[in-house]
Design a protein around this motif. Structure first.
Motif, PDB file in Angstrom:
ATOM      1  N   THR A  23       0.799  -1.222   0.000  1.00  0.00           N
ATOM      2  CA  THR A  23       0.000   0.000   0.000  1.00  0.00           C
ATOM      3  C   THR A  23       0.833   1.272   0.000  1.00  0.00           C
ATOM      4  N   ASP A  24       2.127   1.175   0.171  1.00  0.00           N
ATOM      5  CA  ASP A  24       2.975   2.372   0.204  1.00  0.00           C
ATOM      6  C   ASP A  24       2.808   3.222  -1.057  1.00  0.00           C
ATOM      7  N   ILE A  25       2.614   2.576  -2.194  1.00  0.00           N
ATOM      8  CA  ILE A  25       2.482   3.304  -3.455  1.00  0.00           C
ATOM      9  C   ILE A  25       1.266   4.226  -3.445  1.00  0.00           C
ATOM     10  N   LEU A  26       0.271   3.905  -2.629  1.00  0.00           N
ATOM     11  CA  LEU A  26      -0.938   4.720  -2.572  1.00  0.00           C
ATOM     12  C   LEU A  26      -0.682   6.098  -1.975  1.00  0.00           C
ATOM     13  N   PHE A  27       0.464   6.296  -1.360  1.00  0.00           N
ATOM     14  CA  PHE A  27       0.823   7.582  -0.776  1.00  0.00           C
ATOM     15  C   PHE A  27       1.787   8.367  -1.668  1.00  0.00           C
ATOM     16  N   ASP A  28       2.057   7.851  -2.871  1.00  0.00           N
ATOM     17  CA  ASP A  28       2.945   8.488  -3.833  1.00  0.00           C
ATOM     18  C   ASP A  28       2.106   9.442  -4.696  1.00  0.00           C
ATOM     19  N   GLU A  29       2.291  10.756  -4.535  1.00  0.00           N
ATOM     20  CA  GLU A  29       1.477  11.744  -5.248  1.00  0.00           C
ATOM     21  C   GLU A  29       1.645  11.652  -6.763  1.00  0.00           C
ATOM     22  N   GLY A  30       2.852  11.367  -7.231  1.00  0.00           N
ATOM     23  CA  GLY A  30       3.083  11.213  -8.668  1.00  0.00           C
ATOM     24  C   GLY A  30       2.288  10.047  -9.230  1.00  0.00           C
ATOM     25  N   TYR A  31       2.265   8.954  -8.501  1.00  0.00           N
ATOM     26  CA  TYR A  31       1.501   7.776  -8.915  1.00  0.00           C
ATOM     27  C   TYR A  31       0.009   8.108  -8.949  1.00  0.00           C
ATOM     28  N   GLU A  32      -0.459   8.835  -7.931  1.00  0.00           N
ATOM     29  CA  GLU A  32      -1.874   9.215  -7.883  1.00  0.00           C
ATOM     30  C   GLU A  32      -2.254  10.057  -9.102  1.00  0.00           C
ATOM     31  N   GLN A  33      -1.418  11.021  -9.451  1.00  0.00           N
ATOM     32  CA  GLN A  33      -1.701  11.880 -10.600  1.00  0.00           C
ATOM     33  C   GLN A  33      -1.701  11.082 -11.900  1.00  0.00           C
ATOM     34  N   GLN A  34      -0.770  10.142 -12.017  1.00  0.00           N
ATOM     35  CA  GLN A  34      -0.692   9.308 -13.221  1.00  0.00           C
ATOM     36  C   GLN A  34      -1.942   8.449 -13.364  1.00  0.00           C
ATOM     37  N   VAL A  35      -2.337   7.799 -12.297  1.00  0.00           N
ATOM     38  CA  VAL A  35      -3.507   6.922 -12.340  1.00  0.00           C
ATOM     39  C   VAL A  35      -4.782   7.737 -12.585  1.00  0.00           C
ATOM     40  N   THR A  36      -4.881   8.904 -11.938  1.00  0.00           N
ATOM     41  CA  THR A  36      -6.040   9.764 -12.150  1.00  0.00           C
ATOM     42  C   THR A  36      -6.154  10.162 -13.619  1.00  0.00           C
ATOM     43  N   ALA A  37      -5.053  10.557 -14.228  1.00  0.00           N
ATOM     44  CA  ALA A  37      -5.059  10.943 -15.644  1.00  0.00           C
ATOM     45  C   ALA A  37      -5.457   9.769 -16.531  1.00  0.00           C
ATOM     46  N   GLU A  38      -4.936   8.581 -16.237  1.00  0.00           N
ATOM     47  CA  GLU A  38      -5.267   7.387 -17.029  1.00  0.00           C
ATOM     48  C   GLU A  38      -6.745   7.033 -16.879  1.00  0.00           C
ATOM     49  N   MET A  39      -7.258   7.113 -15.661  1.00  0.00           N
ATOM     50  CA  MET A  39      -8.665   6.780 -15.433  1.00  0.00           C
ATOM     51  C   MET A  39      -9.593   7.790 -16.110  1.00  0.00           C
ATOM     52  N   GLU A  40      -9.241   9.088 -16.026  1.00  0.00           N
ATOM     53  CA  GLU A  40     -10.070  10.108 -16.657  1.00  0.00           C
ATOM     54  C   GLU A  40     -10.037   9.992 -18.177  1.00  0.00           C
ATOM     55  N   ALA A  41      -8.918   9.545 -18.735  1.00  0.00           N
ATOM     56  CA  ALA A  41      -8.836   9.337 -20.184  1.00  0.00           C
ATOM     57  C   ALA A  41      -9.691   8.147 -20.607  1.00  0.00           C
ATOM     58  N   ALA A  42      -9.693   7.111 -19.804  1.00  0.00           N
ATOM     59  CA  ALA A  42     -10.453   5.901 -20.134  1.00  0.00           C
ATOM     60  C   ALA A  42     -11.944   6.056 -19.830  1.00  0.00           C
ATOM     61  N   LEU A  43     -12.261   6.783 -18.762  1.00  0.00           N
ATOM     62  CA  LEU A  43     -13.651   6.948 -18.317  1.00  0.00           C
ATOM     63  C   LEU A  43     -13.941   8.438 -18.171  1.00  0.00           C
TER      64      LEU A  43
END
Length: 80
Positions: A23-43
């Protein structure tokens, strides 16, 4: 520390809080921004909205009996 100690029967002074690798990755702000961008592009419907993941725990004794009591959730109230 108190929760791990209780769950695993370990004295609190013997626990060193170093994080949880899964779960440590869930506190990585860069990872959060990347996943958010990918999710918003897909959905695209989720853009600029709060997204809630509902992941109920397994209920039952096998895949034939697995269930979740969805009738207990007031989805209209939840949506409001």
């Amino acid at each position: 520390i108190p929760f791990y100690g209780e769950a695993f029967g370990i004295k609190e002074q013997n626990i060193i809080p170093t994080g949880v690798p899964r779960t440590d990755i869930l506190f990585d702000e860069g990872y959060e921004q990347q996943v958010t961008a990918e999710m918003e592009a897909a959905l695209q419907i989720i853009k600029d909205k709060k997204v809630i993941l509902f992941a109920p725990t397994f209920r039952g004794n096998g895949h034939h009996t697995a269930h979740y009591p969805f009738f207990k959730i007031d989805f209209a109230r939840f949506a409001r």
